[in-house]
Design an enzyme around this catalytic site. Structure first.
Site, short mmCIF file in Angstrom:
data_model
loop_
_atom_site.label_atom_id
_atom_site.label_comp_id
_atom_site.label_asym_id
_atom_site.label_seq_id
_atom_site.Cartn_x
_atom_site.Cartn_y
_atom_site.Cartn_z
N GLY A 44 25.21 -24.39 -49.07
CA GLY A 44 24.55 -23.80 -50.23
C GLY A 44 23.43 -24.70 -50.70
N GLY A 45 23.10 -24.55 -51.97
CA GLY A 45 21.97 -25.29 -52.50
C GLY A 45 22.19 -26.80 -52.55
N VAL A 73 29.04 -28.12 -46.03
CA VAL A 73 30.46 -28.47 -45.96
C VAL A 73 30.91 -28.39 -44.50
CG1 VAL A 73 32.78 -27.94 -46.77
CG2 VAL A 73 30.82 -27.50 -48.25
N LYS A 83 31.78 -32.72 -47.63
CA LYS A 83 30.56 -32.10 -48.15
C LYS A 83 29.46 -33.14 -48.16
CE LYS A 83 28.57 -28.82 -51.20
NZ LYS A 83 28.84 -27.54 -51.86
N ASP A 134 29.31 -25.37 -62.67
CA ASP A 134 28.92 -24.29 -61.74
C ASP A 134 30.14 -23.44 -61.39
OD1 ASP A 134 27.19 -22.80 -60.20
OD2 ASP A 134 27.25 -24.13 -58.47
#
Length: 439
Positions: free
Chosen positions: A30-31, A35, A50, A146
């Site tokens: 993702g941003g 991972v 990650k 988040d």
């Protein structure tokens, strides 16, 4: 934790982080970063690593590096079943990394995508777990920043687990400085956070409310993910998440009202845990754990059964777009609502390297997964092994028969008894043929 690390490769495996974590393949990205499924070579266990590529290039004396390590230490102090366990953290060649437990099951985003709206008890159970996990984090001085469905895992035993704590903080300032863009997911991001206000417990609870909206309706708060990014932000800062109270929905009025209050534009109007939120969710979550476990079991069983009739093809196009649900503002083709699950990634990793020569080795890995109870990953690995064995070794070969036997064991333990019996009968027929030929 902050000692010298490396990304050097090792014979017989992928790159190794910190001389310890051998990367096996991507689980998603993702941003904030990528991972990887990995092997902790020191303790011989599977972990998730990650790599925070959004903040790559940290020097020894970089303030951001020190902040990352402080945040990681704070996260490691949180001990709660609804918060992912952090094993280790460090900086590898300037790129921060986190080593965490591998979460079995599915993400909440994936579960809702597959099943649609969840039963009331399941909604309340997920929310209750998240409320308690957030409370434990907030009491330790850690904000999530988040909260969204792809950051909530649902395990096979029906427990919800929060992960990716604080990554918006860890990468946010540096990413904003580099790109001038919003860091976060506006579908689930509190309006005050979009405006740039300091993160707060109330913003985390807003994210929970938006997740509950998705679980109850099966719809994203501000419409389909393909909607223009700017339009989503405009809706979030304008009318906000549509109210659920008064709509013809199955959950009771008090649960719908809770969602509306959690999603209030004004953070001061959102309920805190001490204002009866946990007690309300407990009343609605009766048998919720069992309902979630049954949903997971059904999805994993169906996935294992499909693998019998839809064998994987190493030459197929990737089944998933690995991007996050909410696209980059300039993305022409936004990705799906959910990231790939662990089993999807494991299957692709196996396919990319499968040959008749290493089929036996992969089979043994799958058997170990079965014995450890990691049935989802074992079923997917065997779904990749068996077609290779059938085409390259033949249906009567011992490796083929053994692989199919363990595939049947997985099916039986996942609840697909009829398919397991059918497969075992097939194995026995070929075994009888083999015994007849050997006489």
């Amino acid at each position: 934790m902050d000692g010298r690390t490396d990304l050097a490769g090792r014979p017989g495996g992928g790159p190794v982080v910190a001389g310890r974590y051998r990367l096996l393949g991507p689980l998603g990205h993702g941003g904030m970063g990528v991972v990887h499924e990995a092997e902790d070579t020191r303790l011989a266990r599977r972990v998730a690593v990650k790599m925070l590529t959004a903040v790559a290039g940290l020097d020894e004396d970089d303030e951001a590096r020190d902040r990352f390590l402080r945040e990681a230490r704070a996260l490691a102090r949180i001990e709660h079943p609804a918060v992912v366990t952090l094993y280790d953290a460090g900086v590898a060649d300037g790129t921060p990394y986190l080593v965490m437990q591998v979460l079995d099951g599915l993400s909440l985003a994936d579960l809702v995508t597959r099943t649609g709206p969840l039963p009331t008890a399941a909604v309340a159970q997920v929310a209750l777990d998240v409320v308690r996990g957030l409370a434990a984090a907030h009491e330790s001085g850690v904000l999530h920043r988040d909260v969204k469905p792809s950051n909530i895992g649902v395990n096979r035993d029906g427990h919800a687990v929060l992960h990716d704590f604080g990554l918006a903080r860890l990468a946010g300032e540096r990413a904003i400085t580099r790109t001038g863009e919003l860091v976060g997911t506006p579908q689930f991001m509190a309006p005050e956070a979009i405006r740039g206000a300091a993160p707060s417990p109330a913003a985390d609870l807003y994210g929970l409310g938006a997740c509950m909206y998705l679980m109850i309706t099966g719809e994203l708060p501000f419409g389909d993910a393909t909607v223009d990014y700017g339009a989503i932000v405009e809706r979030a800062l304008g009318a906000g998440i549509p109210r659920l109270s008064g709509r013809l929905l199955s959950p009771p009025a008090e649960l719908l009202d809770l969602v509306d209050r959690l999603c209030a534009q004004d953070p001061a109007l959102r309920p805190a845990r001490t204002q009866g939120t946990e007690a309300l969710l407990e009343r609605q979550a009766v048998d919720g754990r069992e309902a979630l476990a049954a949903l997971l079991a059904g999805q994993l069983r169906d996935e294992a059964v499909r693998s019998l009739t839809e064998p994987a093809d190493a030459d197929d196009e990737p089944e998933y777009d690995w991007d996050e649900a909410v696209p980059h503002p300039r993305a022409e083709h936004p990705g799906p609502l959910h990231p790939p699950t662990l089993s999807d990634a494991t299957r692709r990793i196996v396919l990319s390297s499968m040959t008749p020569q290493n089929a036996l080795s992969r089979q043994r890995e799958a058997v170990n997964l079965v014995l450890r109870g990691e049935l989802q990953e074992a079923a997917q690995m065997l779904a990749a092994v068996v077609p290779v064995c059938l085409s390259s070794l033949g249906p009567d070969h011992p490796t083929t028969l053994t692989s199919q036997y363990w595939q049947a064991v997985c099916l039986a333990r996942l609840g697909a008894g009829d398919q397991a019996v059918e497969l075992l009968a097939r194995v026995n027929r070929h075994a009888d043929v083999r015994r007849g030929n050997s006489r």
